[in-house]
Design a protein around this motif. Structure first.
Motif, mmCIF file in Angstrom:
data_model
loop_
_atom_site.group_PDB
_atom_site.id
_atom_site.type_symbol
_atom_site.label_atom_id
_atom_site.label_comp_id
_atom_site.label_asym_id
_atom_site.label_seq_id
_atom_site.Cartn_x
_atom_site.Cartn_y
_atom_site.Cartn_z
ATOM 1 N N ALA A 1 22.236 -42.806 18.330
ATOM 2 C CA ALA A 1 23.499 -43.012 17.609
ATOM 3 C C ALA A 1 23.585 -44.490 17.250
ATOM 4 O O ALA A 1 23.254 -45.355 18.062
ATOM 5 C CB ALA A 1 24.674 -42.627 18.492
ATOM 6 N N LEU A 2 24.024 -44.753 16.040
ATOM 7 C CA LEU A 2 24.158 -46.139 15.595
ATOM 8 C C LEU A 2 25.625 -46.539 15.642
ATOM 9 O O LEU A 2 26.466 -45.894 15.022
ATOM 10 C CB LEU A 2 23.613 -46.231 14.168
ATOM 11 C CG LEU A 2 23.504 -47.595 13.535
ATOM 12 C CD1 LEU A 2 22.663 -48.502 14.403
ATOM 13 C CD2 LEU A 2 22.857 -47.472 12.157
ATOM 14 N N ALA B 1 23.136 -38.279 22.180
ATOM 15 C CA ALA B 1 22.072 -39.207 21.763
ATOM 16 C C ALA B 1 21.511 -39.900 22.999
ATOM 17 O O ALA B 1 22.220 -40.104 23.985
ATOM 18 C CB ALA B 1 22.653 -40.255 20.815
ATOM 19 N N GLU B 2 20.219 -40.283 22.927
ATOM 20 C CA GLU B 2 19.635 -40.919 24.123
ATOM 21 C C GLU B 2 20.087 -42.372 24.270
ATOM 22 O O GLU B 2 20.005 -42.928 25.366
ATOM 23 C CB GLU B 2 18.117 -40.812 24.138
ATOM 24 C CG GLU B 2 17.410 -41.627 23.100
ATOM 25 C CD GLU B 2 15.920 -41.334 23.107
ATOM 26 O OE1 GLU B 2 15.191 -42.196 23.588
ATOM 27 O OE2 GLU B 2 15.507 -40.254 22.630
ATOM 28 N N ALA B 3 20.542 -42.983 23.196
ATOM 29 C CA ALA B 3 21.087 -44.347 23.293
ATOM 30 C C ALA B 3 22.052 -44.587 22.137
ATOM 31 O O ALA B 3 21.947 -43.955 21.079
ATOM 32 C CB ALA B 3 19.958 -45.383 23.255
ATOM 33 N N VAL B 4 22.985 -45.495 22.365
ATOM 34 C CA VAL B 4 23.859 -45.977 21.291
ATOM 35 C C VAL B 4 23.391 -47.405 21.017
ATOM 36 O O VAL B 4 23.434 -48.263 21.898
ATOM 37 C CB VAL B 4 25.340 -45.986 21.727
ATOM 38 C CG1 VAL B 4 26.222 -46.546 20.616
ATOM 39 C CG2 VAL B 4 25.793 -44.591 22.134
ATOM 40 N N VAL B 5 22.910 -47.637 19.795
ATOM 41 C CA VAL B 5 22.289 -48.932 19.476
ATOM 42 C C VAL B 5 23.152 -49.667 18.453
ATOM 43 O O VAL B 5 23.708 -49.058 17.548
ATOM 44 C CB VAL B 5 20.858 -48.711 18.915
ATOM 45 C CG1 VAL B 5 20.227 -50.029 18.497
ATOM 46 C CG2 VAL B 5 19.991 -48.023 19.963
ATOM 47 N N VAL C 1 24.200 -47.944 26.146
ATOM 48 C CA VAL C 1 24.548 -48.760 24.973
ATOM 49 C C VAL C 1 23.595 -49.948 24.969
ATOM 50 O O VAL C 1 23.422 -50.611 26.000
ATOM 51 C CB VAL C 1 26.004 -49.256 25.050
ATOM 52 C CG1 VAL C 1 26.333 -50.134 23.853
ATOM 53 C CG2 VAL C 1 26.959 -48.077 25.141
ATOM 54 N N MET C 2 22.945 -50.215 23.845
ATOM 55 C CA MET C 2 21.901 -51.253 23.835
ATOM 56 C C MET C 2 21.941 -52.099 22.569
ATOM 57 O O MET C 2 22.227 -51.583 21.488
ATOM 58 C CB MET C 2 20.514 -50.598 23.922
ATOM 59 C CG MET C 2 20.306 -49.824 25.195
ATOM 60 S SD MET C 2 18.760 -48.940 25.137
ATOM 61 C CE MET C 2 17.735 -50.058 26.021
ATOM 62 N N VAL D 1 19.808 -54.125 19.744
ATOM 63 C CA VAL D 1 18.620 -53.605 19.066
ATOM 64 C C VAL D 1 17.317 -54.166 19.658
ATOM 65 O O VAL D 1 16.315 -53.442 19.761
ATOM 66 C CB VAL D 1 18.726 -53.840 17.542
ATOM 67 C CG1 VAL D 1 18.602 -55.305 17.192
ATOM 68 C CG2 VAL D 1 17.715 -53.025 16.793
ATOM 69 N N ALA D 2 17.334 -55.424 20.094
ATOM 70 C CA ALA D 2 16.093 -56.003 20.638
ATOM 71 C C ALA D 2 15.716 -55.324 21.954
ATOM 72 O O ALA D 2 14.542 -55.025 22.194
ATOM 73 C CB ALA D 2 16.253 -57.506 20.834
ATOM 74 N N SER D 3 16.715 -55.068 22.801
ATOM 75 C CA SER D 3 16.411 -54.392 24.070
ATOM 76 C C SER D 3 15.887 -52.988 23.803
ATOM 77 O O SER D 3 14.963 -52.524 24.473
ATOM 78 C CB SER D 3 17.658 -54.295 24.960
ATOM 79 O OG SER D 3 18.121 -55.573 25.251
ATOM 80 N N PHE D 4 16.483 -52.298 22.820
ATOM 81 C CA PHE D 4 16.028 -50.933 22.543
ATOM 82 C C PHE D 4 14.589 -50.915 22.021
ATOM 83 O O PHE D 4 13.774 -50.094 22.434
ATOM 84 C CB PHE D 4 16.959 -50.250 21.527
ATOM 85 C CG PHE D 4 16.526 -48.853 21.223
ATOM 86 C CD1 PHE D 4 16.804 -47.813 22.114
ATOM 87 C CD2 PHE D 4 15.797 -48.557 20.077
ATOM 88 C CE1 PHE D 4 16.366 -46.523 21.863
ATOM 89 C CE2 PHE D 4 15.353 -47.269 19.821
ATOM 90 C CZ PHE D 4 15.649 -46.247 20.714
ATOM 91 N N LEU D 5 14.284 -51.858 21.133
ATOM 92 C CA LEU D 5 12.963 -51.794 20.484
ATOM 93 C C LEU D 5 11.860 -52.463 21.306
ATOM 94 O O LEU D 5 10.675 -52.236 21.041
ATOM 95 C CB LEU D 5 13.029 -52.456 19.101
ATOM 96 C CG LEU D 5 13.853 -51.699 18.047
ATOM 97 C CD1 LEU D 5 13.946 -52.516 16.765
ATOM 98 C CD2 LEU D 5 13.252 -50.314 17.756
ATOM 99 N N SER D 6 12.241 -53.271 22.305
ATOM 100 C CA SER D 6 11.210 -54.109 22.944
ATOM 101 C C SER D 6 10.091 -53.305 23.595
ATOM 102 O O SER D 6 8.949 -53.743 23.593
ATOM 103 C CB SER D 6 11.833 -55.076 23.942
ATOM 104 O OG SER D 6 12.365 -54.361 25.003
#
Ligand code: SF4
Ligand code: SF4
Length: 390
Positions: free
Chosen positions: A164-165, A231-235, A260-261, A263-268
């Protein structure tokens, strides 16, 4: 835990003064009352009724930029920003500009679509005039359409998960291209991306003006909207939105959203160097840490790792100060905000870097007004180009 402030919280401060070292407003004023220790003493005096809420006291509670640098340094973990938010709740916004901002924000909360159309209509008429007269610090460019105005779902060819964005107001209404870049990256990695109908402002600007009741209403609505999405994360691309959802909502409502993350933490840990190609013209970059990211969310390493993965060399500027944006702060405290921006912009302009990268739309807007010799990008723009090509 419901939010609230009591003398006991404030009296945890032992007045060691350690928090002054990184306080951007103390640096500007160099008076005790413009640092965390002084503000806590004022709030303590107010709560114990030894002080009355004078205009000067109120100014010191409102001229904190809420960066969180003091909390990171405090050995006793005094929750200074929460104390300041609660102080503002006790001392509602008054004075011409703050009262006007409070009115406009309440109006936009009730009628977001109409507010966006009004903002669009004003951009070629009133904004340039206000900018020339120095009333607003930015030359604002309002896009033709926001990133979303209804539920939107983007599907990948082969789905690995669902995200989820949380778009946030700055991405939705000022920088929709950043949201489009994030969607592109996530879909490229195999994520279905949902932008739900019903997202509202995260509430941080309302809290910063003491509008706690409105912030609670907004938090309730966002929790209701996002908790249904499976959703597995809210970014989010905005660290202040992440801070609100992750840290403020539990204080306001006793409830929180899972995962809730920023974007850098989610993509790292979801990107590898084999997926990324170096970006032309961006061989060397300087990175600017947004305050809420580095102090409150404690995210420092992840964006740097991603920049290196994308093939760019990081130039260490030694700069770690606040850019001075602070949302409505940049309008209410123009001089402090501009001074902080000029200090940072000076360092980044002199750095031998092709561009400045940050992880916050607000920092991007603020630094972009002061840095003239190189572009300022959000990290998602670099990653989109490195992953998907231009
Ligand atoms: S939040 Fe930032 S501006 Fe406010 S007292 Fe702490 S360090 Fe200073
Ligand atoms: S560092 Fe913490 S305990 Fe020390 S003066 Fe600042 S707020 Fe108080």
């Amino acid at each position: 835990m419901q939010s609230g402030m009591c003398l006991e919280d404030i009296s945890k401060c032992v007045r060691c003064g350690g928090c002054k070292a990184n306080c951007p407003t103390y640096d500007e004023g160099l008076t005790e009352a413009m640092g965390a220790r002084g503000r806590l003493a004022l709030l303590g005096g107010l709560l114990s009724e030894q002080l009355t809420p004078t205009a000067a006291l109120k100014e010191r509670i409102y001229d904190c930029i809420l960066c969180g640098a003091c909390e990171k340094l405090c050995p006793l973990h005094v929750d200074v920003t929460e104390a300041v938010y609660q102080g503002r709740k006790l001392l509602p916004a008054s004075g011409g500009l703050r009262r006007c901002m409070a009115f406009l924000m309440r109006f936009s909360m009730k009628r977001p679509a109409l507010s966006f159309r009004v903002a669009q209509a004003m951009q070629h008429t009133i904004y340039p005039y206000l900018f020339r007269k120095g009333v607003i610090p930015f030359s604002i460019s309002v896009p033709h359409v926001p990133l979303k105005d209804d539920r939107q779902v983007y599907k990948p060819e082969k789905k690995v998960g669902r995200i989820a964005l949380f778009t946030g107001c700055s991405t939705n209404y000022l920088f929709p291209h950043l949201g489009a870049s994030l969607i592109n990256v996530l879909v490229h990695l195999g994520y279905e991306v949902v932008l739900p109908k019903g997202e509202v402002c995260c509430g941080a600007p309302f809290r910063s003006l003491g509008l706690e009741e409105e912030a609670v209403q907004l938090a309730r609505k966002n929790i209701e909207t996002f908790s249904k999405l499976n959703a597995e994360a809210v970014v989010s691309l905005c660290p202040t939105c992440v801070l609100s959802l992750k840290v403020h909502y539990p204080k306001l409502l006793g409830k929180e959203l899972n995962n809730v993350m920023d974007v850098a933490s989610f993509l790292s840990n979801r990107l590898s160097s084999s997926q990324l190609s170096p970006v032309r013209n961006l061989r060397t970059v300087a990175y600017h840490d947004p305050c809420h990211m580095i102090h409150s969310l404690d995210v420092r390493k992840e964006p740097r790792d991603l920049i290196r993965l994308a093939g760019a060399e990081l130039i260490d500027t030694g700069e770690s100060g606040c850019c001075g944006f602070g949302g409505v702060y940049s309008l209410c405290y123009r001089n402090i905000s501009r001074n902080l921006m000029e200090k940072r912009a000076g360092v980044y302009s002199a750095a031998k870097a092709d561009a400045v990268i940050t992880s916050c739309p607000g920092c991007m807007l603020q630094l972009g007004t002061g840095i003239k010799n190189k572009p300022v990008f959000h990290i998602i723009e670099l990653l989109e180009e490195a992953l998907c090509g231009s």
